[in-house]
Design a protein around this motif. Structure first.
Motif, PDB file in Angstrom:
ATOM      1  N   PRO A 109      11.354  -8.207  -8.164  1.00 61.87           N
ATOM      2  CA  PRO A 109      10.794  -9.025  -7.087  1.00 61.87           C
ATOM      3  C   PRO A 109      11.610 -10.279  -6.815  1.00 61.87           C
ATOM      4  O   PRO A 109      12.166 -10.885  -7.734  1.00 61.87           O
ATOM      5  CB  PRO A 109       9.401  -9.378  -7.606  1.00 61.87           C
ATOM      6  CG  PRO A 109       9.565  -9.404  -9.096  1.00 61.87           C
ATOM      7  CD  PRO A 109      10.578  -8.335  -9.410  1.00 61.87           C
ATOM      8  N   MET A 110      11.697 -10.672  -5.550  1.00 62.44           N
ATOM      9  CA  MET A 110      12.317 -11.923  -5.109  1.00 62.44           C
ATOM     10  C   MET A 110      11.262 -12.679  -4.300  1.00 62.44           C
ATOM     11  O   MET A 110      10.249 -12.106  -3.878  1.00 62.44           O
ATOM     12  CB  MET A 110      13.556 -11.658  -4.246  1.00 62.44           C
ATOM     13  CG  MET A 110      14.544 -10.686  -4.852  1.00 62.44           C
ATOM     14  SD  MET A 110      15.309 -11.261  -6.375  1.00 62.44           S
ATOM     15  CE  MET A 110      15.752  -9.680  -7.130  1.00 62.44           C
ATOM     16  N   PHE A 111      11.524 -13.972  -4.042  1.00 60.21           N
ATOM     17  CA  PHE A 111      10.513 -14.811  -3.405  1.00 60.21           C
ATOM     18  C   PHE A 111      11.150 -15.723  -2.364  1.00 60.21           C
ATOM     19  O   PHE A 111      12.062 -16.490  -2.680  1.00 60.21           O
ATOM     20  CB  PHE A 111       9.798 -15.660  -4.463  1.00 60.21           C
ATOM     21  CG  PHE A 111       9.245 -14.856  -5.608  1.00 60.21           C
ATOM     22  CD1 PHE A 111       7.929 -14.414  -5.599  1.00 60.21           C
ATOM     23  CD2 PHE A 111      10.046 -14.520  -6.695  1.00 60.21           C
ATOM     24  CE1 PHE A 111       7.417 -13.663  -6.639  1.00 60.21           C
ATOM     25  CE2 PHE A 111       9.546 -13.759  -7.745  1.00 60.21           C
ATOM     26  CZ  PHE A 111       8.225 -13.339  -7.722  1.00 60.21           C
ATOM     27  N   ARG A 112      10.647 -15.638  -1.139  1.00 59.27           N
ATOM     28  CA  ARG A 112      11.117 -16.540  -0.078  1.00 59.27           C
ATOM     29  C   ARG A 112       9.937 -16.917   0.802  1.00 59.27           C
ATOM     30  O   ARG A 112       9.143 -16.054   1.198  1.00 59.27           O
ATOM     31  CB  ARG A 112      12.207 -15.881   0.790  1.00 59.27           C
ATOM     32  CG  ARG A 112      13.489 -15.564   0.050  1.00 59.27           C
ATOM     33  CD  ARG A 112      14.547 -14.985   0.975  1.00 59.27           C
ATOM     34  NE  ARG A 112      15.663 -14.430   0.228  1.00 59.27           N
ATOM     35  CZ  ARG A 112      16.693 -13.791   0.773  1.00 59.27           C
ATOM     36  NH1 ARG A 112      16.738 -13.638   2.098  1.00 59.27           N
ATOM     37  NH2 ARG A 112      17.670 -13.309   0.028  1.00 59.27           N
ATOM     38  N   TYR A 113       9.855 -18.198   1.141  1.00 63.16           N
ATOM     39  CA  TYR A 113       8.800 -18.656   2.050  1.00 63.16           C
ATOM     40  C   TYR A 113       9.267 -18.352   3.461  1.00 63.16           C
ATOM     41  O   TYR A 113      10.013 -19.110   4.065  1.00 63.16           O
ATOM     42  CB  TYR A 113       8.528 -20.150   1.873  1.00 63.16           C
ATOM     43  CG  TYR A 113       7.303 -20.618   2.619  1.00 63.16           C
ATOM     44  CD1 TYR A 113       6.037 -20.476   2.067  1.00 63.16           C
ATOM     45  CD2 TYR A 113       7.411 -21.179   3.888  1.00 63.16           C
ATOM     46  CE1 TYR A 113       4.905 -20.886   2.749  1.00 63.16           C
ATOM     47  CE2 TYR A 113       6.295 -21.592   4.591  1.00 63.16           C
ATOM     48  CZ  TYR A 113       5.041 -21.446   4.016  1.00 63.16           C
ATOM     49  OH  TYR A 113       3.915 -21.833   4.702  1.00 63.16           O
ATOM     50  N   ALA A 118       6.328  -6.860   9.360  1.00 57.30           N
ATOM     51  CA  ALA A 118       6.575  -5.534   8.801  1.00 57.30           C
ATOM     52  C   ALA A 118       7.915  -5.490   8.089  1.00 57.30           C
ATOM     53  O   ALA A 118       8.949  -5.821   8.669  1.00 57.30           O
ATOM     54  CB  ALA A 118       6.533  -4.483   9.910  1.00 57.30           C
ATOM     55  N   GLY A 119       7.901  -5.107   6.829  1.00 63.14           N
ATOM     56  CA  GLY A 119       9.130  -5.019   6.054  1.00 63.14           C
ATOM     57  C   GLY A 119       9.624  -6.340   5.509  1.00 63.14           C
ATOM     58  O   GLY A 119      10.671  -6.396   4.871  1.00 63.14           O
ATOM     59  N   ARG A 120       8.903  -7.434   5.745  1.00 64.46           N
ATOM     60  CA  ARG A 120       9.317  -8.746   5.250  1.00 64.46           C
ATOM     61  C   ARG A 120       8.111  -9.449   4.642  1.00 64.46           C
ATOM     62  O   ARG A 120       7.122  -9.706   5.330  1.00 64.46           O
ATOM     63  CB  ARG A 120       9.909  -9.598   6.382  1.00 64.46           C
ATOM     64  CG  ARG A 120      10.441 -10.958   5.905  1.00 64.46           C
ATOM     65  CD  ARG A 120      10.800 -11.846   7.091  1.00 64.46           C
ATOM     66  NE  ARG A 120      11.969 -11.364   7.800  1.00 64.46           N
ATOM     67  CZ  ARG A 120      13.212 -11.724   7.509  1.00 64.46           C
ATOM     68  NH1 ARG A 120      13.443 -12.559   6.528  1.00 64.46           N
ATOM     69  NH2 ARG A 120      14.222 -11.250   8.212  1.00 64.46           N
ATOM     70  N   TYR A 121       8.205  -9.749   3.372  1.00 62.58           N
ATOM     71  CA  TYR A 121       7.122 -10.420   2.652  1.00 62.58           C
ATOM     72  C   TYR A 121       7.663 -11.639   1.920  1.00 62.58           C
ATOM     73  O   TYR A 121       8.870 -11.808   1.768  1.00 62.58           O
ATOM     74  CB  TYR A 121       6.476  -9.459   1.647  1.00 62.58           C
ATOM     75  CG  TYR A 121       5.852  -8.242   2.273  1.00 62.58           C
ATOM     76  CD1 TYR A 121       4.548  -8.274   2.753  1.00 62.58           C
ATOM     77  CD2 TYR A 121       6.571  -7.055   2.397  1.00 62.58           C
ATOM     78  CE1 TYR A 121       3.977  -7.152   3.344  1.00 62.58           C
ATOM     79  CE2 TYR A 121       6.013  -5.928   2.988  1.00 62.58           C
ATOM     80  CZ  TYR A 121       4.716  -5.987   3.458  1.00 62.58           C
ATOM     81  OH  TYR A 121       4.158  -4.888   4.044  1.00 62.58           O
ATOM     82  N   ARG A 122       6.752 -12.482   1.468  1.00 71.77           N
ATOM     83  CA  ARG A 122       7.176 -13.658   0.698  1.00 71.77           C
ATOM     84  C   ARG A 122       7.475 -13.295  -0.757  1.00 71.77           C
ATOM     85  O   ARG A 122       8.265 -13.953  -1.405  1.00 71.77           O
ATOM     86  CB  ARG A 122       6.102 -14.745   0.801  1.00 71.77           C
ATOM     87  CG  ARG A 122       6.043 -15.331   2.204  1.00 71.77           C
ATOM     88  CD  ARG A 122       4.956 -16.349   2.397  1.00 71.77           C
ATOM     89  NE  ARG A 122       5.028 -16.903   3.755  1.00 71.77           N
ATOM     90  CZ  ARG A 122       4.143 -17.735   4.269  1.00 71.77           C
ATOM     91  NH1 ARG A 122       3.090 -18.121   3.555  1.00 71.77           N
ATOM     92  NH2 ARG A 122       4.302 -18.189   5.499  1.00 71.77           N
TER      93      ARG A 122
END
Length: 421
Positions: A109-113, A118-122
């Motif tokens: 898992p990676m994390f970005r605010y 669709a296809g893009r999550y935090r």
């Protein structure tokens, strides 16, 4: 609300986990065939690693990182990408002392605010490749061929590979000057971010998704026209190797990727039906990153693939595998007195490598049979008080409907034999 997860996150439920396991298994099979080894790094690192590694002018560092002070008042960041973390591990554990190049892969898992869509999550998941210690175009071609092999093994079609060269510290200043000359009278019309990038890193203007900036960047000079002799040779070598491997590609002079550490090769694989989130793989060479992180100058190259986007692409092409939660045997105890015998039988079945479950809800026989049929179960092993006294089991074949009273000691053999037929 406590019953709702944080925005930008997604639970991966049991009925979907099989798809993830299928993709992860494919990753491991492909990486094994290319002689890559897995590495697992922490999900958080010292913030400075990403400031130095990714680049302070990137959107990731400026807008998207989850950064906080821990109890020791140290600045910590949830990893927004994994290349810098792999380089840190490479240096910390002296992987450079082993046989070179060091060929690694990761899944995690990676994390970005970021704005969820669709296809893009935090919180999102990436499969990535990193190769450290090799500088020639052959390793660039290898990791691209690995990515292509991965997608082909999944059966994905309609994918396009775009490549470019973003130069090196020798030739990039020439390109920087040409870009600034091109954009100088356009700066007032650019977005606030790109106005800031004009002095700090004008190449990043080409990566801006703002429509106005995209319009004003039309006709901008191309990096490939400013490459030094070494970068030109490297890029030509890559194209020659990809052609030899039968890998189709398109040279895209506007492709710069979103990270400051890239040098020479940059590439992206897109799946157009995903629309705005069409990039399913992106990567490039980062020959200066190891030195930037405190090590000796060491060439490196890698890519990252978004697993959520791969799953979306598989769904669009109807390539997701059929996942079943079927069990070989469902043990159906009839009455409290048979619970211990049923649980013992369940344990023996599992120890023999047979997938098995039993009723834990004190259901009636009719309800248990209905449940076993929905599971679905290949066989049901019924244990009532009569069977218990005789040390026998009533075994029912759920496909044929036939049933047979057998000795409990013979059950494992009977099940195994029945599964082989």
């Amino acid at each position: 609300m406590l019953t709702t997860g944080p925005r930008g996150t997604k639970d991966i439920l049991p009925d979907s986990c099989g798809y993830w396991q299928y993709v992860e298994q494919t990753i491991r099979e492909v990486c094994r065939s290319f002689a890559y080894q897995e590495i697992r790094t922490p999900v958080f690192e010292h913030t400075e690693l990403f400031l130095r590694g990714i680049g302070e002018t990137t959107d990731i560092v400026e807008k998207e990182m989850y950064t906080f002070a821990d109890r020791g008042k140290r600045s910590i960041t949830l990893r927004p990408e994994n290349t810098a973390a792999v380089v840190r591990a490479y240096l910390e554990h002296k992987l450079y002392a082993g046989p070179q190049p060091t060929k690694l892969f990761y899944i995690g898992p990676m994390f970005r605010y970021d704005r969820p869509q669709a296809g893009r999550y935090r919180q999102f998941h990436q499969f990535g490749i990193e190769v450290l210690g090799a500088k020639g175009p052959a390793v660039d071609a290898e990791i691209i061929s690995l990515a292509v092999r991965f997608f082909n093994k999944l059966g994905l079609n309609d994918l396009k590979l775009f490549i470019n060269s973003v130069g090196c510290p020798e030739c990039r200043p020439v390109y920087r000057a040409k870009l600034q000359e091109f954009f100088r009278d356009k700066v007032p019309n650019l977005c606030a971010d790109c106005q800031s990038r004009f002095d700090r890193n004008p190449m990043r203007i080409l990566d801006c998704k703002n429509e106005t900036c995209t319009t004003h960047s039309q006709g901008a000079p191309h990096m490939v026209d400013c490459l030094c002799e070494e970068c030109t040779s490297h890029f030509n070598g890559l194209k020659e190797l990809l052609t030899a491997a039968g890998i189709n590609f398109v040279t895209n002079p506007r492709l710069v990727r979103g990270l400051d550490y890239y040098t020479k090769t940059a590439f992206e694989i897109q799946y157009a039906p995903l629309g705005a989130q069409s990039a399913v793989c992106g990567g490039g060479r980062y020959d200066g990153l190891v030195a930037e992180c405190g090590g000796q100058p060491t060439p490196g190259i890698g890519f990252a693939i978004g697993i959520e986007r791969v799953l979306l692409a598989l769904e669009k092409q109807a390539l997701l595998p059929v996942i079943t939660s079927a069990v070989d045997v469902f043990v159906a105890p009839l009455g409290i007195k048979t619970q211990a015998a049923a649980f013992k039988l369940l344990t023996e079945l599992r120890q023999a490598g047979i997938t098995a479950d039993m009723d834990f809800m004190d259901r009636s026989l009719k309800a248990q049979m209905k449940y076993a049929n929905k599971y679905p179960a290949k066989f049901v092993a019924l244990i009532g008080e009569d069977e218990l006294e005789q040390d026998k089991v009533m075994l029912k074949n759920m496909e044929t409907g036939s049933q047979e009273l057998i000795n409990r000691a013979e059950l494992v053999h009977m099940i195994t034999e029945g599964m082989e037929k």
